[in-house]
Design a protein around this motif. Structure first.
Motif, PDB file in Angstrom:
ATOM      1  N   TYR A  94      35.048  34.126  40.731  1.00 57.31           N
ATOM      2  CA  TYR A  94      35.804  33.798  39.517  1.00 57.31           C
ATOM      3  C   TYR A  94      37.206  33.286  39.874  1.00 57.31           C
ATOM      4  O   TYR A  94      38.216  33.894  39.525  1.00 57.31           O
ATOM      5  CB  TYR A  94      35.897  35.020  38.605  1.00 57.31           C
ATOM      6  N   PRO A  95      37.281  32.145  40.546  1.00 57.98           N
ATOM      7  CA  PRO A  95      38.590  31.598  40.940  1.00 57.98           C
ATOM      8  C   PRO A  95      39.405  31.093  39.762  1.00 57.98           C
ATOM      9  O   PRO A  95      40.602  30.839  39.894  1.00 57.98           O
ATOM     10  CB  PRO A  95      38.213  30.452  41.883  1.00 57.98           C
ATOM     11  N   VAL A  96      38.762  30.948  38.585  1.00 57.81           N
ATOM     12  CA  VAL A  96      39.463  30.435  37.415  1.00 57.81           C
ATOM     13  C   VAL A  96      40.537  31.403  36.930  1.00 57.81           C
ATOM     14  O   VAL A  96      41.513  30.986  36.301  1.00 57.81           O
ATOM     15  CB  VAL A  96      38.449  30.142  36.273  1.00 57.81           C
ATOM     16  N   PHE A  97      40.404  32.688  37.255  1.00 59.15           N
ATOM     17  CA  PHE A  97      41.386  33.685  36.832  1.00 59.15           C
ATOM     18  C   PHE A  97      42.451  33.883  37.895  1.00 59.15           C
ATOM     19  O   PHE A  97      42.142  33.900  39.103  1.00 59.15           O
ATOM     20  CB  PHE A  97      40.709  35.032  36.565  1.00 59.15           C
ATOM     21  N   ASP A  98      43.697  34.038  37.461  1.00 59.34           N
ATOM     22  CA  ASP A  98      44.722  34.416  38.418  1.00 59.34           C
ATOM     23  C   ASP A  98      44.486  35.867  38.829  1.00 59.34           C
ATOM     24  O   ASP A  98      43.715  36.602  38.204  1.00 59.34           O
ATOM     25  CB  ASP A  98      46.122  34.245  37.823  1.00 59.34           C
ATOM     26  N   GLU A  99      45.172  36.304  39.871  1.00 56.27           N
ATOM     27  CA  GLU A  99      44.896  37.630  40.438  1.00 56.27           C
ATOM     28  C   GLU A  99      45.142  38.758  39.441  1.00 56.27           C
ATOM     29  O   GLU A  99      44.351  39.708  39.345  1.00 56.27           O
ATOM     30  CB  GLU A  99      45.747  37.859  41.692  1.00 56.27           C
ATOM     31  N   GLU A 100      46.225  38.648  38.673  1.00 51.89           N
ATOM     32  CA  GLU A 100      46.536  39.703  37.704  1.00 51.89           C
ATOM     33  C   GLU A 100      45.450  39.820  36.639  1.00 51.89           C
ATOM     34  O   GLU A 100      45.001  40.929  36.315  1.00 51.89           O
ATOM     35  CB  GLU A 100      47.891  39.418  37.028  1.00 51.89           C
ATOM     36  N   THR A 101      45.016  38.674  36.107  1.00 52.22           N
ATOM     37  CA  THR A 101      43.962  38.685  35.085  1.00 52.22           C
ATOM     38  C   THR A 101      42.657  39.202  35.666  1.00 52.22           C
ATOM     39  O   THR A 101      41.955  39.997  35.037  1.00 52.22           O
ATOM     40  CB  THR A 101      43.747  37.275  34.516  1.00 52.22           C
ATOM     41  N   ARG A 102      42.338  38.754  36.878  1.00 52.19           N
ATOM     42  CA  ARG A 102      41.080  39.170  37.513  1.00 52.19           C
ATOM     43  C   ARG A 102      41.064  40.680  37.755  1.00 52.19           C
ATOM     44  O   ARG A 102      40.052  41.345  37.542  1.00 52.19           O
ATOM     45  CB  ARG A 102      40.868  38.423  38.825  1.00 52.19           C
ATOM     46  N   ARG A 103      42.175  41.236  38.175  1.00 42.42           N
ATOM     47  CA  ARG A 103      42.229  42.681  38.410  1.00 42.42           C
ATOM     48  C   ARG A 103      42.091  43.467  37.104  1.00 42.42           C
ATOM     49  O   ARG A 103      41.593  44.601  37.105  1.00 42.42           O
ATOM     50  CB  ARG A 103      43.546  43.054  39.111  1.00 42.42           C
TER      51      ARG A 103
ATOM     52  N   TYR B  29      34.226  43.008  32.822  1.00 39.77           N
ATOM     53  CA  TYR B  29      34.136  42.381  31.511  1.00 39.77           C
ATOM     54  C   TYR B  29      34.156  40.867  31.733  1.00 39.77           C
ATOM     55  O   TYR B  29      35.180  40.198  31.567  1.00 39.77           O
ATOM     56  CB  TYR B  29      35.294  42.792  30.614  1.00 39.77           C
ATOM     57  N   VAL B  30      33.022  40.344  32.138  1.00 43.84           N
ATOM     58  CA  VAL B  30      32.924  38.916  32.428  1.00 43.84           C
ATOM     59  C   VAL B  30      33.283  38.118  31.182  1.00 43.84           C
ATOM     60  O   VAL B  30      32.820  38.404  30.087  1.00 43.84           O
ATOM     61  CB  VAL B  30      31.505  38.558  32.906  1.00 43.84           C
ATOM     62  N   GLY B  31      34.123  37.095  31.355  1.00 47.93           N
ATOM     63  CA  GLY B  31      34.533  36.276  30.226  1.00 47.93           C
ATOM     64  C   GLY B  31      35.716  36.837  29.465  1.00 47.93           C
ATOM     65  O   GLY B  31      36.014  36.395  28.365  1.00 47.93           O
ATOM     66  N   ASN B  32      36.386  37.831  30.072  1.00 46.84           N
ATOM     67  CA  ASN B  32      37.589  38.409  29.443  1.00 46.84           C
ATOM     68  C   ASN B  32      37.267  38.925  28.039  1.00 46.84           C
ATOM     69  O   ASN B  32      38.006  38.701  27.075  1.00 46.84           O
ATOM     70  CB  ASN B  32      38.701  37.365  29.381  1.00 46.84           C
ATOM     71  N   PHE B  33      36.150  39.624  27.930  1.00 51.00           N
ATOM     72  CA  PHE B  33      35.590  40.041  26.645  1.00 51.00           C
ATOM     73  C   PHE B  33      36.559  40.889  25.822  1.00 51.00           C
ATOM     74  O   PHE B  33      36.735  40.658  24.621  1.00 51.00           O
ATOM     75  CB  PHE B  33      34.294  40.814  26.911  1.00 51.00           C
ATOM     76  N   GLU B  34      37.200  41.856  26.447  1.00 52.52           N
ATOM     77  CA  GLU B  34      38.082  42.759  25.715  1.00 52.52           C
ATOM     78  C   GLU B  34      39.216  42.010  25.021  1.00 52.52           C
ATOM     79  O   GLU B  34      39.479  42.225  23.831  1.00 52.52           O
ATOM     80  CB  GLU B  34      38.667  43.812  26.666  1.00 52.52           C
ATOM     81  N   GLU B  35      39.886  41.127  25.742  1.00 55.66           N
ATOM     82  CA  GLU B  35      41.012  40.400  25.149  1.00 55.66           C
ATOM     83  C   GLU B  35      40.551  39.469  24.017  1.00 55.66           C
ATOM     84  O   GLU B  35      41.264  39.297  23.023  1.00 55.66           O
ATOM     85  CB  GLU B  35      41.751  39.611  26.227  1.00 55.66           C
ATOM     86  N   LYS B  36      39.370  38.905  24.161  1.00 54.07           N
ATOM     87  CA  LYS B  36      38.844  38.037  23.103  1.00 54.07           C
ATOM     88  C   LYS B  36      38.593  38.828  21.822  1.00 54.07           C
ATOM     89  O   LYS B  36      38.904  38.363  20.724  1.00 54.07           O
ATOM     90  CB  LYS B  36      37.557  37.359  23.573  1.00 54.07           C
ATOM     91  N   ILE B  37      38.030  40.037  21.972  1.00 57.76           N
ATOM     92  CA  ILE B  37      37.758  40.868  20.796  1.00 57.76           C
ATOM     93  C   ILE B  37      39.061  41.281  20.124  1.00 57.76           C
ATOM     94  O   ILE B  37      39.192  41.219  18.888  1.00 57.76           O
ATOM     95  CB  ILE B  37      36.943  42.113  21.188  1.00 57.76           C
ATOM     96  N   LEU B  38      40.049  41.697  20.907  1.00 55.00           N
ATOM     97  CA  LEU B  38      41.338  42.106  20.341  1.00 55.00           C
ATOM     98  C   LEU B  38      42.019  40.942  19.633  1.00 55.00           C
ATOM     99  O   LEU B  38      42.626  41.125  18.560  1.00 55.00           O
ATOM    100  CB  LEU B  38      42.242  42.668  21.443  1.00 55.00           C
ATOM    101  N   ALA B  39      41.898  39.736  20.186  1.00 55.70           N
ATOM    102  CA  ALA B  39      42.489  38.558  19.554  1.00 55.70           C
ATOM    103  C   ALA B  39      41.770  38.224  18.245  1.00 55.70           C
ATOM    104  O   ALA B  39      42.409  37.885  17.237  1.00 55.70           O
ATOM    105  CB  ALA B  39      42.430  37.364  20.506  1.00 55.70           C
TER     106      ALA B  39
END
Length: 305
Positions: A260-269, A282-292
């Motif tokens: 997953y090189p598309v994510f910066d290190e902070e986001t990936r962690r 949480y592949v696809g940054n699922f949590e942040e998408k739901i909160l948004a």
């Protein structure tokens, strides 16, 4: 503290709008359980719900509550998903009996769609597995290997997306998404550790002050350990299994970084938890998408958060 009808409607809408992300109407007891305020009994809430809060914004059909913009078809859809979930529970229980026999597995819980009895044809059975300390990555690696070799890497009934150790039960992230996942978690193996997990995450009462696990139906839980598991654990006593566990963690961290090189290190962690006591993806940054999406729904309805 007493709420005016408008204030109470605001709090009810907060709850319904979160579940509306999945077009998931709630029964009165569920609505009360996940209400963000606590000022009355369930009986009092039921009376107020019937007499003061329904109308153009909050709708009811067949004992289910949902927001305007949806039709009674949303209730039929939930009932179909509950029927589908009954079939998936059978497969989940079968998978649990396999998982509990792997080395260092101490508890098996269900999360995701199935924990909410809201599955559909594309849903997976999401397992949350508690392991012995310093053995998480050994357990995870063995289970992933089993899935790839014997299940041809199918995750339909064997989705292994979350691991934690018995010494690290309290979640670091505390928001409505994580609170909902904790509150809807269902145990399949080791109910004692399940209740320890709920106690370690009592912070969810900040979001759901009415939450009471006795109000939520729980599945039948297996309590017996496995003799086969104890036998499988013996070889790990003859070498430094802790070092192996650390090696496997580092290796997985590198794999996720490459995958997953598309994510910066902070986001990936943040998306891919990779520590000695926790593994979560949480592949696809699922949590942040739901909160948004939730914040957007609150704005659309003019609800004060």
């Amino acid at each position: 503290m007493r709420f005016s009808p408008m204030q109470l409607q605001n709090e009810i809408l907060k709850t319904l709008l979160y579940y509306d992300i999945w077009s998931y109407p709630l029964r009165a007891k569920e609505l009360f359980t996940f209400l963000p305020v606590n000022s009355m009994t369930l009986e009092q809430f039921n009376e107020l719900l019937k007499s003061e809060t329904t109308g153009n914004t909050i709708l009811e059909h067949d004992g289910f509550y949902f927001v305007k913009g949806k039709t009674p078809l949303v209730v039929s859809d939930r009932q179909r998903r509950e029927a589908h979930a009954k079939r998936m529970w059978l497969m989940a229980r079968l998978s649990m009996h396999i998982i509990k026999r792997f080395p260092f597995v101490r508890a098996v819980f269900i999360s995701g769609d199935l924990s909410k009895n809201a599955t559909h044809s594309k849903s997976d059975v999401d397992f949350f597995i508690i392991t012995e300390p310093n053995r998480l990555w050994i357990t995870r690696s063995l289970l992933i290997l089993f899935k790839k070799v014997f299940l041809l890497n199918s995750k339909k009934f064997f989705c292994l997306n979350y691991f934690a150790t018995t010494e690290n039960l309290t979640l670091e992230e505390q928001n409505i998404f994580q609170a909902t996942e904790v509150a809807t978690l269902k145990p399949l193996f080791n109910s004692t550790l399940f209740f320890r997990y709920l106690e370690a995450n009592r912070w969810i009462k900040q979001y759901f002050p009415n939450f009471d696990v006795s109000l939520i139906p729980l599945p039948k839980t297996s309590e017996r350990g496995s003799k086969i598991q104890r036998l499988f654990e013996v070889p790990f006593s003859f070498f430094s299994a802790t070092k192996l566990d650390e090696h496997l963690m580092i290796k997985m961290e590198k794999i996720w970084a490459k995958r997953y090189p598309v994510f910066d290190e902070e986001t990936r962690r943040r998306i891919f938890k990779c520590t000695r006591s926790e593994s979560r993806a949480y592949v696809g940054n699922f949590e942040e998408k739901i909160l948004a999406l939730y914040q957007q729904r609150l704005r659309d309805f003019g609800v004060h958060s």
